[in-house]
Design an enzyme around this catalytic site. Sequence first.
Site, PDB file in Angstrom:
ATOM      1  CB  CYS A 168     -11.517  -9.323  12.454  1.00 44.75           C
ATOM      2  SG  CYS A 168     -10.014  -9.524  11.454  1.00 44.75           S
ATOM      3  CB  CYS A 199      -6.348 -15.021  14.883  1.00 43.94           C
ATOM      4  SG  CYS A 199      -6.169 -13.893  13.487  1.00 43.94           S
ATOM      5  NE  ARG A 222      -3.834   0.011   2.250  1.00 45.43           N
ATOM      6  CZ  ARG A 222      -3.886  -1.168   2.857  1.00 45.43           C
ATOM      7  NH1 ARG A 222      -2.987  -1.487   3.769  1.00 45.43           N
ATOM      8  NH2 ARG A 222      -4.826  -2.043   2.572  1.00 45.43           N
ATOM      9  CE1 TYR A 223       0.026   4.470   3.593  1.00 40.27           C
ATOM     10  CE2 TYR A 223       0.188   2.305   4.605  1.00 40.27           C
ATOM     11  CZ  TYR A 223      -0.472   3.500   4.456  1.00 40.27           C
ATOM     12  OH  TYR A 223      -1.621   3.747   5.153  1.00 40.27           O
ATOM     13  CE  LYS A 249      -3.271   1.556   9.662  1.00 39.14           C
ATOM     14  NZ  LYS A 249      -2.509   0.830   8.642  1.00 39.14           N
ATOM     15  NE  ARG A 270      -5.564  -8.219   6.488  1.00 38.01           N
ATOM     16  CZ  ARG A 270      -4.475  -7.742   7.079  1.00 38.01           C
ATOM     17  NH1 ARG A 270      -4.074  -8.262   8.224  1.00 38.01           N
ATOM     18  NH2 ARG A 270      -3.770  -6.760   6.539  1.00 38.01           N
ATOM     19  CB  CYS A 302     -11.569  -9.517  16.934  1.00 39.82           C
ATOM     20  SG  CYS A 302     -10.107  -9.640  17.986  1.00 39.82           S
ATOM     21  CG  ASP A 318     -10.581  -0.881   9.184  1.00 35.96           C
ATOM     22  OD1 ASP A 318     -10.392   0.269   8.767  1.00 35.96           O
ATOM     23  OD2 ASP A 318      -9.704  -1.568   9.732  1.00 35.96           O
ATOM     24  NE  ARG A 320       5.265   2.611   5.325  1.00 32.59           N
ATOM     25  CZ  ARG A 320       4.596   3.731   5.603  1.00 32.59           C
ATOM     26  NH1 ARG A 320       3.597   3.704   6.460  1.00 32.59           N
ATOM     27  NH2 ARG A 320       4.937   4.845   5.058  1.00 32.59           N
ATOM     28  CG  ASP A 331      -6.505   1.557   6.665  1.00 29.25           C
ATOM     29  OD1 ASP A 331      -6.269   2.082   5.558  1.00 29.25           O
ATOM     30  OD2 ASP A 331      -5.863   0.596   7.123  1.00 29.25           O
TER      31      ASP A 331
END
Length: 351
Positions: free
Chosen positions: A115, A108, A95-96, A320, A117, A112, A276, A99, A313
């Site tokens: 989440c 996981c 995305r950047y 972000k 994702r 959550c 999100d 990085r 985001d």
Amino acid sequence: MPDTTRPAPARTLRTVRDLVEAGLVSQAAQPALEAVAHDYATAIPPAFAALIEHPDDPIGLQVIPDPAELHTTTEERSDPIGDDALSPVPGIVHRYADRALLKPLLICPLYCRFCFRREHVGPDGGVLDDAALERALDWLRAHPAIGEVILSGGDPMMLSPRRMGHIIRALEAMPHVHTIRIHTRVPVADPERVTADMMAALDTTCSLWMVIHANHARELTPQARKAIRRMQAQAIPVIAQSVLLRGVNDTPQALEDLLRALVAARVKPYYLHQLDPAPGTSRFRVPIAEGQRLLAALRGRVTGLAWPTYVLDIPGGHGKVPIGPGYLDTVEGMGMQVRDPQGRPHRVEEG
């Protein structure tokens, strides 16, 4: 802070039947929750389950499934931050410019309910096999502008120490990679996974940072703090990200308690995320204006060490941006003025 509030179950709770037997959901709710389980995984490790005082408390809300998850609002989307569109090869999100995300697995320690994702992670999400992992690493090798690699997923601390060590050594060998960041829920969700073998696997000449995900002060149990200290003892800086969640940390006191607990554990609060818009998460949403007021209420009450950057985001993969409360205004005919923590205006004199 008490260690636990209920006896820990003997194993991770993964099915609706497990939740019924643990007294976390009623038998009458089972059919509706089986429909949720068809779409979204459940996992509550013993250490985290022991913190739940009742299903609707700030811990239970985060991890116990709810029929509302099957209701998708118009603004929610299956890929809210554009991971899929920005994935040049499996396991990589770019995305950047400087990085990239490396997602070696989509598993996981707990799942959550908010989440972003949530449609991808789960016990069947699997791990990149050897060939897929090498293709992802080759992509990183071929992009010398990438100076920082963020291990995410899933939760990379669910990897075996051997697999983690292989990834760290491979990244360390890339001359252009100087920083490795690991995003994890393990220290608060399943702290026993922070073992000596894992710490040995993380030993690197790169700058390695650990970003833990915690949303409520009660998550910083003695076991969690012990796991965090074990990382800090290896000279790994530990910072934290949290998500602003209705019913979890959406009051000034709850947010203050969380930020203070993190700093007390020598963890710097890093990001406070606006939720999100993943499918079925509307029950957790706090409007941005309310989030700004919450943070403004803490200005002057908590040390700057505890002050996170409140971020959004931007849906669609646009990155972000900070959305915290503003204190500097331009007033027509008066130039600039700044408001102090009590909201009183003061004129700004500039040269």
